[in-house]
Design an enzyme around this catalytic site. Structure first.
Site, PDB file in Angstrom:
ATOM      1  CE  LYS A 282      -0.520  -0.327   5.116  1.00 36.28           C
ATOM      2  NZ  LYS A 282      -1.265  -0.852   6.086  1.00 36.28           N
TER       3      LYS A 282
ATOM      4  CE1 TYR B 240       9.927  31.606   2.157  1.00 41.62           C
ATOM      5  CE2 TYR B 240      10.236  29.347   2.175  1.00 41.62           C
ATOM      6  CZ  TYR B 240       9.725  30.464   1.536  1.00 41.62           C
ATOM      7  OH  TYR B 240       9.359  30.484   0.261  1.00 41.62           O
TER       8      TYR B 240
ATOM      9  CG  MET C 205       6.666  22.588  -1.561  1.00 43.57           C
ATOM     10  SD  MET C 205       5.443  23.346  -2.334  1.00 43.57           S
ATOM     11  CE  MET C 205       4.306  24.093  -1.139  1.00 43.57           C
TER      12      MET C 205
HETATM   13  C1  LIG Z   1      -0.521  -1.663   6.718  1.00 38.39           C
HETATM   14  C2  LIG Z   1      -0.934  -3.010   7.242  1.00 38.39           C
HETATM   15  C3  LIG Z   1      -0.204  -4.095   7.545  1.00 38.39           C
HETATM   16  C4  LIG Z   1       1.314  -4.103   7.600  1.00 38.39           C
HETATM   17  O1  LIG Z   1       1.843  -3.630   8.701  1.00 38.39           O
HETATM   18  P1  LIG Z   1       3.626  -3.483   8.927  1.00 38.39           P
HETATM   19  O2  LIG Z   1       3.541  -3.208  10.407  1.00 38.39           O
HETATM   20  O3  LIG Z   1       4.017  -2.326   7.996  1.00 38.39           O
HETATM   21  O4  LIG Z   1       4.025  -4.716   8.652  1.00 38.39           O
HETATM   22  C5  LIG Z   1      -0.643  -5.522   8.086  1.00 38.39           C
HETATM   23  N1  LIG Z   1      -2.144  -5.396   8.296  1.00 38.39           N
HETATM   24  C6  LIG Z   1      -2.900  -4.501   8.146  1.00 38.39           C
HETATM   25  C7  LIG Z   1      -4.275  -4.491   8.328  1.00 38.39           C
HETATM   26  C8  LIG Z   1      -2.559  -3.259   7.795  1.00 38.39           C
HETATM   27  O5  LIG Z   1      -3.269  -2.138   7.511  1.00 38.39           O
END
Ligand SMILES: *Cc1c(COP(=O)(O)O)cnc(C)c1O
Length: 399
Positions: free
Chosen positions: A65, A292, A341
């Site tokens: 993800k 800045y 940025m």
């Molecule tokens: C993101 C996620 C993982 C992976 O978690 P890590 O700690 O990065 O291994 C596993 N299960 C679910 C439901 C997640 O949302």
């Protein structure tokens, strides 16, 4: 003065080319400004190390993800596919569709919510949807598409899932004619902690999950695949025997935070480096300000390197004013003034000769750079957040 017409003869302007001696480097466009370097061998090594640490019969579900935690989703998933990984998890349907369009084979589980109207696409792209509640399952079932699903069980985190005590709701989902339940899982909310009360809580979560599994089995219901652990679930509860481990952060070779201790100590190797270049070198006098808000004021004559990377690329703004470092020539240069940025300034007074074009390492996958957990800690966060927020405009370069 203002009335005087300047007589400018370009040929007579004196240039100081001293800092430009490396400009002849064979630069590639992708590594001209700021980029992410991905070490594929380290990824392969981590996948092997994690697989070996799993119980026999357990499969690695690669969590890709958020662009594979900032490592480039398509690239990482394709590499994993080539390494024989055929089980993936993403957060959204768009992420799942993107993987399919890039030819990723195997199962793709969407861990988050997808609107019921997405049923057609779930079906067409052969994606597996997490069922987050009974009502949601009903709505998805009513769309009339044959959907693969994993049922999520809430064992105490109270985020997504049907409560582990609610056997009737959990059972009901298995009777929905359009939903094909391929798996059932829960998520541990404090598996990273080794505090006795957190360990007790985690064990309670695991017990609750298996009591539901048993109760369903007594009624002749069984989900083909069961899974509980993410990275820390495996590293701290390695004897737990499931069908999958959903591995994210550990596959990318880092822990969430530098002080974390785990029961299982695997040789994990960081996959990502974040790099940039010095694009300009200048000297400021004692008393002059940089950046800045004039938040940096030179206490001495200071040599400054401007690096072409900023918070829009994923460098946390709260690494400003010396809270963060970058590595140039293997030496640490403090970030001075505020991270902008698209740029930031480094104090390079004490690090020897630096040229325009010199490489600046903000997150290192080894020699000389700060590791993701320590950089994240300096910014008050964890590696997971730091990596997943790497800017979309950064090219990914494999090494
Ligand atoms: C993101 C996620 C993982 C992976 O978690 P890590 O700690 O990065 O291994 C596993 N299960 C679910 C439901 C997640 O949302």
């Amino acid at each position: 003065m203002l009335d005087t017409k300047l007589e400018i003869e370009p040929a007579r302007i004196k240039l100081n080319m001293e800092n430009w001696q490396h400009q002849a480097n064979p630069w590639k466009k992708e590594t001209e400004r700021a980029w992410i370097e991905v070490n594929v061998e380290n990824l392969r090594h981590n996948v092997q190390a994690l697989k070996q640490a799993m119980q026999p019969g357990c499969e690695l579900m690669a969590v890709v993800k958020a662009e594979a935690y900032g490592h480039g989703g398509d690239f990482i998933a394709a590499q994993l596919n080539q390494m024989g990984v055929t089980s993936f998890a993403v957060a959204t349907i768009e992420e799942g569709i993107k993987l399919r369009k890039n030819g990723i084979r195997g199962d793709i589980l969407i861990l988050g919510y997808t609107g019921a109207q997405g049923a057609r696409e779930l079906f067409e792209y052969d994606l597996t949807q997490t069922l987050i509640s009974l009502e949601y399952a009903k709505a998805l079932n009513e769309q009339g598409f044959a959907i693969k699903a994993h049922l999520k069980i809430d064992t105490g985190m109270h985020r997504l899932g049907i409560a582990s005590e609610d056997i009737f709701s959990a059972a009901a989902v298995f009777f929905m004619e359009n939903l094909h339940i391929c798996g059932m899982f829960t998520h541990l909310c404090c598996a990273d902690s080794r505090q006795p009360d957190d360990v007790a809580f985690t064990k309670r979560q695991i017990r609750r999950f298996y009591s539901l599994v048993k109760a369903l089995e007594k009624n002749g219901i069984r989900a083909p695949k069961l899974h509980i652990q993410s990275s820390y679930g495996l590293l701290n509860y390695p004897t737990l025997s499931c069908d999958y481990v959903r591995v994210g952060i550990a596959m990318y070779g880092v822990l969430s935070s530098p002080k974390d201790e785990t029961a299982l100590k695997l040789d994990l190797r960081p996959v990502l480096s974040l790099k940039s270049r010095i694009v300009l070198i200048r000297e400021v006098k004692k008393g002059e300000c940089v950046g800045y808000g004039r938040s940096f004021q030179a206490k001495r004559k200071t040599r400054i390197g401007i690096a072409s990377i900023g918070y829009a690329d994923g460098v946390p703004r709260n690494l400003s004013n010396g809270r963060g470092m970058a590595w140039v020539n293997g030496k640490a240069a403090p970030i001075i003034g505020r991270v902008c940025m698209d740029q930031l300034a480094l104090d390079i007074t004490d690090i020897g000769h630096v040229s325009v074009g010199g490489v600046v390492t903000l997150i290192g996958a080894g020699c000389g750079g700060g590791s993701a957990p320590s950089v994240a800690a300096s910014s008050g966060s964890i590696s997971n957040e730091l990596l997943s927020r790497m800017g979309a405009r950064l090219p990914v370069v494999a090494t």
